[in-house]
Structures are given as structure tokens and as C-alpha cells.
Write a protein that holds these residues in place. Sequence first.
Motif, PDB file in Angstrom:
ATOM      1  N   GLU A 354      35.278  37.189  43.935  1.00  0.00           N
ATOM      2  CA  GLU A 354      36.531  37.346  44.575  1.00  0.00           C
ATOM      3  C   GLU A 354      37.719  37.587  43.441  1.00  0.00           C
ATOM      4  OE1 GLU A 354      39.633  35.758  47.880  1.00  0.00           O
ATOM      5  OE2 GLU A 354      37.747  34.719  47.422  1.00  0.00           O
ATOM      6  N   VAL A 355      37.592  36.882  42.126  1.00  0.00           N
ATOM      7  CA  VAL A 355      38.585  36.635  41.296  1.00  0.00           C
ATOM      8  C   VAL A 355      37.765  37.155  39.855  1.00  0.00           C
ATOM      9  CG1 VAL A 355      40.197  35.285  40.005  1.00  0.00           C
ATOM     10  CG2 VAL A 355      39.750  35.153  42.554  1.00  0.00           C
ATOM     11  N   PHE A 356      38.764  38.149  38.820  1.00  0.00           N
ATOM     12  CA  PHE A 356      38.054  38.303  37.576  1.00  0.00           C
ATOM     13  C   PHE A 356      39.443  37.835  36.772  1.00  0.00           C
ATOM     14  CE2 PHE A 356      35.603  41.109  40.300  1.00  0.00           C
ATOM     15  CZ  PHE A 356      34.358  41.122  39.653  1.00  0.00           C
ATOM     16  N   SER A 357      38.894  36.881  35.695  1.00  0.00           N
ATOM     17  CA  SER A 357      39.924  36.673  34.790  1.00  0.00           C
ATOM     18  C   SER A 357      39.564  36.916  33.413  1.00  0.00           C
ATOM     19  CB  SER A 357      40.000  34.807  34.727  1.00  0.00           C
ATOM     20  OG  SER A 357      41.201  34.720  33.815  1.00  0.00           O
ATOM     21  N   LEU A 377      44.447  39.542  31.894  1.00  0.00           N
ATOM     22  CA  LEU A 377      44.260  40.008  32.738  1.00  0.00           C
ATOM     23  C   LEU A 377      43.887  39.238  34.042  1.00  0.00           C
ATOM     24  CD1 LEU A 377      42.612  43.560  31.949  1.00  0.00           C
ATOM     25  CD2 LEU A 377      45.182  43.256  32.498  1.00  0.00           C
ATOM     26  N   TYR A 378      44.493  39.277  35.386  1.00  0.00           N
ATOM     27  CA  TYR A 378      44.037  38.288  36.294  1.00  0.00           C
ATOM     28  C   TYR A 378      43.933  39.172  37.450  1.00  0.00           C
ATOM     29  CZ  TYR A 378      43.589  34.292  39.347  1.00  0.00           C
ATOM     30  OH  TYR A 378      42.991  33.299  40.381  1.00  0.00           O
ATOM     31  N   LEU A 379      42.662  39.418  37.849  1.00  0.00           N
ATOM     32  CA  LEU A 379      42.624  40.524  38.970  1.00  0.00           C
ATOM     33  C   LEU A 379      41.945  39.891  40.295  1.00  0.00           C
ATOM     34  CD1 LEU A 379      40.922  43.103  36.892  1.00  0.00           C
ATOM     35  CD2 LEU A 379      43.388  43.023  37.183  1.00  0.00           C
ATOM     36  N   THR A 380      42.619  40.222  41.519  1.00  0.00           N
ATOM     37  CA  THR A 380      42.070  39.554  42.551  1.00  0.00           C
ATOM     38  C   THR A 380      41.664  40.688  43.475  1.00  0.00           C
ATOM     39  OG1 THR A 380      43.844  37.769  42.880  1.00  0.00           O
ATOM     40  CG2 THR A 380      42.939  38.412  44.722  1.00  0.00           C
ATOM     41  N   VAL A 381      40.515  40.529  44.081  1.00  0.00           N
ATOM     42  CA  VAL A 381      39.514  41.659  44.764  1.00  0.00           C
ATOM     43  C   VAL A 381      40.141  41.189  46.472  1.00  0.00           C
ATOM     44  CG1 VAL A 381      37.436  42.642  45.552  1.00  0.00           C
ATOM     45  CG2 VAL A 381      37.595  41.635  43.275  1.00  0.00           C
TER      46      VAL A 381
END
Length: 679
Positions: A354-357, A377-381
Motif C-alpha cells: 500500500e505504501v512505497f517509501s 518520495l512517499y507514495l500511497t497506493v
Amino acid sequence: DPHGRFSIDPQFGIIRTKKHLDHEAQSVVVLTVQSQLGNSPVYSSTQVNISVTDINDNPPVFPTKSDKVTISHTQPPGTAVYIARAEDKDSGLNGAIKYSIASKQSDAFSIDPSLGVVNITRTVFEEKQQEYTLHIAAEDCGSPPLTSLLMLTAINLTDRRLDSLAVKIVILDINDNSPSFTSLPLSYVMEDVEVGFLVHHIIAKDPDEGRNGQVTYHILSGNENKAFVLDKTTGLLTTARFLDHEVQERYSLTVMALDDGSPALSATQVLTIIVLDVNDETPVFLKQLYETAVHENRDPGEFVIRVEAVDRDAGLNSLLQYEILPGAGYEKFKMNSDSGELITAASLDRETQEVFSIKGSSCHDLGSPSRSSTAQLYLTVLDENDHSPLFAKTQYQISVTEDLEEGSAILDLSASDQDAGLNGEVMYSLMDDTYGAFAIDSVTGSIVTTKALDRETKSQYTFRAVASDCSTHFPRSTTVMTVLIQDVNDNAPKFEQSYYKASVWEGQSPKTDIIQVFATDLDSGLNGETEYSILSGNENATFLIDSARGILATNTGLDYENTSSYRFLVLLASDRGTPSLNSTATVLITVLDVNDNPPVFSSPEYHVHVKESIPIGSHITEVSAKDCDAGTNAEVTYAIISGNDRGHFCLDGRTGSVNLTKMLDYEDTDKFTLVIQAT
């Protein structure tokens, strides 16, 4: 004649010269001559004009042997710069002077032969020569004096008298030329050079001479921050302080070149100095942390975010390349190295991650050595309804008997959905036409019959069951349902015809197939397997039937002449179900005649007596033959095959009637033996 140059004979009055006469001293002598008779006090006088004729006894003479004249180098062609003057005491042609330049270093000058005027023929500045020496000759136009006949043999009458003059012409420079720049108006310098670094050599040329051509250099404008210093004598431009491309990348210096003439002349040039960048600035991201959200289940190449960094350098030093440093999940993303745009490299699944840091978003410039920096980069799916409900199996196959009651449950389906909330609530439905035979409970997934089944009408149902969730997008999955209807023995075999007709040739060998009967049973398996038998009418076992195939065949040889048909033959078809069901049919077998019997005359010999006087055409007799066969096999034709060589008789081939065709003569022939054949 105060000089006593003349004498006169007192008696004869002849005037004679007593001294050398000089035309140049006195060209005309006026004598007063007196005449007196005896001692008479009375006398008379007269004037005698004596012209002294000139001879070429004087050369032209310059007042000096050398002279000097100064001119400006800017004098145009045709300008008179000197007048040569020589004197010749002679007169006439003897005193006429012709001027010429006897020897000269340049053709820059010419002289008027009559007037002695020296003119400039072309611009003397072109030769860059500061002085010229002209040898000017003055020559008279006379001839030498005729003193005696002896001298005539030794002196050329055409010899002239001459003199020469050396004139030095000095070219003086005038400050009529401004300095002209020869150095380029553009220069480059690296921003990291030391103070005192030579940036540019400013060069200006002045074609004037002396002080007029001495140039000094000055900065008029563009150096307000005192970045440069200019040596006014040498034109060497050096740095006066450290340069910084990021602060100022271009200088426009207005430079003046000034000569030392009076008045002084000058020229200006705008010198552009480009400060070349050195990779001394590190790229800086606009943010240290970039946060964004991205939808799951999108195709690779979906835009996620654009990171941006700035580099104050220029050129390659400021061109940035972006990349993702290796780390957890980084392989699912791809970054455009030029624009910094981050896109997906694979389809994302929120249920998996769910989350890519990503801590290693990096950019570096193209300088040498390269400088770089990083950002996070902090990416939320974002969740999407990307999981359809899944059945335990992709297909189901069940069997039910056709006598199942309406409303009976045949199978409970179950599907699971990994999504949550409404996305995970499963609803069931049937997708294809079930011909009104089945329905499904939308909540429990139980499939039930909705009418009586009949295998003979439809033995198999194939349809799809659908599991859907309750989201607005309605993702769903399907499973294939195959319902096989098992047979119940509820159908008796049924002949295609209730009455069969067949024929068979007589004389056939036993086991000759006559006819194949068919009975169909709509049931399946043993319930639909049909067995054939002869129920009645075959008491003598004349026929037999293949129990499986229904082929009726002869069991013995048939004789048409004995029995031409068999009627009331009853067939029985039975299935193998429990209880067994059957049906019957009647067959009529007609025996076909075979030409197996020859014709037989009613008598082997016929004896006929006739009178020799009977007329032609008279009926003699009629033969008759019988054939036990039937049809065409029993149709007999007749023919005389011998005994009628002379043609006394004719035979009707169909009736067997024999008639006379030629007169008989007992004396000639008293007996005829005719052989007649029946076919």
C-alpha cells in the motif's frame, strides 16, 4: 664704347671688335659714330646698333646642388611639392631649360619638363617610405659655340649643357588615422581563474607614425564592479577579483584605443567577456520530501509525480539527470532521467503493497566532476476495486436425474473477494440463458431447479454463474456451470415406421440381408439401447433378425414359385432399462421372381396334316409353352430354328401360330419337320 670693345678705321669707317663680346653682359651695343671732313670743325654723327648674337657658352646652373622639402603624406596625386629653378645666361634655345628626373627611387613623383614643377603622381603613403631623393637634371636646348673649324670635328653639335640638383623630399606624418582594433571583440574566461589571470589581449593598430601612432587603452564602461584591470600600454586585460558565473555570466566592456597625436584620435570597441561556468554548484531539490498518491491497477507508464531540482551552473554543468536509487519497491517505478517525471514501471496492487517509501530519488549534473543530491518520495497506493470475487473453481460439473422435483437445490456456489466493504460483498447471478430450468439465490449462491427437467429435451445445461461485488464499477468473475441430466427410462423404443415393406430375390442364399429397421429410444445408456426380435409370423424360422442392428435376413432359401410373400411378420423392439419398454412394427416381405425356370411346351411333338392345295396364309397349327416364373420371366417368344429352309411357313413369335407362306407340293415334298424354340 666705354669698354673699348670696338675700333673704327678712320679712313674707311670699318668697325672692328677689339675685345671678346659677351651676349650675356650686353646683347645690343649702340655706338655713336662721328664723321669729319679734314680739319673742318663741322662733323656729323650716326648711331650704329650692333646686336651681339648669343652662342651656347653657358650651362644651366641651379642655385644649389641640393635641396630639401617636407610634405604631408596625405597630399593627393597632382599636388606640386617642389619647383626646380635653374638659370642659363644664354638666350633663345641656348637659354631654354628642360627639366627631368635623372634617377629616382620611386615613380611617386614627376616633373614638368618646362616649368620644373615636381608633382605627386600617387599617394606616397602607400609605400610607407619617409623620404625620397630625386636627382633633377636641367639641360639647355642649344649647341656648343663654333670657335673654329677644327673644333667642329671634335665636338658633337647636338651636345647640350646641363646641371643637376639632388632634392630630398621628406614625408611628414599627420595624425589623420584613428586607431583600429584588430583583436576580436569576444573572449572567454573560466569562472575559477585566479586574480591576475590574463583574459584578453586588446590590440589596436594606428598607421600613423611617431606619437600619432602610439596607442593607449582605456576601459570606458562595463567594469563598474572592478572585475578587470587593463594595462593601458600593452592592452593586456586581466582579472582584478574572483569571477562567479552564477552572479554574472557576461561582461560588456567598452574599450577605447587612443593615439598620442594632436588632436588625439580614438576608437572604441565593445568587448564581450563570457564567464564560462565551472561545475561548482550542487543541484538542489525544490523539496526534500515529495508525497503523492497513485491509483493501483493502472497500466505501466502511469504518471506519478515530477520531482525538480535546480543547478545554478550553466551548460552541461546545469543539465540534470534524475534517477531512482536502488531500494525496496524501486523496480516498480521508472524515472525520466531528463524531466524528473516518475511513472509506474508495473501495475501496482494495493493489496500487495500500500505504501512505497523511496529514499533514493537522486539527481546529478553532467559536469566533471559530477555533483548530486537526493530527495525522498512517499507514495500511497489508492485502493480501487481491482479484485473481482473469485470462485473456488473456474468450472463446475454436476449430474442430476431428470425426474428431480422443481425447486430442488443442486449446488451451493461460493466466491470470495479480497476487497473490503462494499467492494468485498458478493452477489450471485446467472449470466446465460438456462432455458428457465435454473435460478440462483443472489445472496447464498444456491442453484435450484425452476421446472421439471427432461433429459430427452435437453440433456446438458452450460451456463455461467457470476459473482459481483457491490461497488459502482461492478468488477465480477464467472464460473462455468455444466449440469448433466441423468437419464430415467421413461421412453419406449419407437420404430421409425409402423409398417415396413421389403422384397428379396428368390433363390438367395441364407443370411442374405433384406431390410434394416430402426427404432429410436430417447433415453440414454442402457435405457436407450434397443434390442430387436421377431415376435410372430416366423413359425418356420424362414427369417432371422440381428438383435443389435435390426437387420432382417433370410434364414433359408426362398422360392417364389412356392411362396411369393410373407405377411403379418411382427417385429419387437425392446430397451434394456428397468423395467424394459418396447414397441412393435409389421413387415411385409415380397419374394421377387428369378428366371430360374425354362419354358415347357405343352407337347414335345406336334403332328399336323394338311392338304397340298390349301391357300397361302392358311393357319397350320399353334404351339404353346408354359413358364413357372412370373412377369417378364414368364413371357415366352417363339421362333423356327430349323426345317423351314425354303420358307413355306411363318411363325407368330408371340402367339405360336404357324401359317403357310408358300404353296405346298406333295410331289415335291410330302413332309416338313420344323424345330420350334420357345424362349
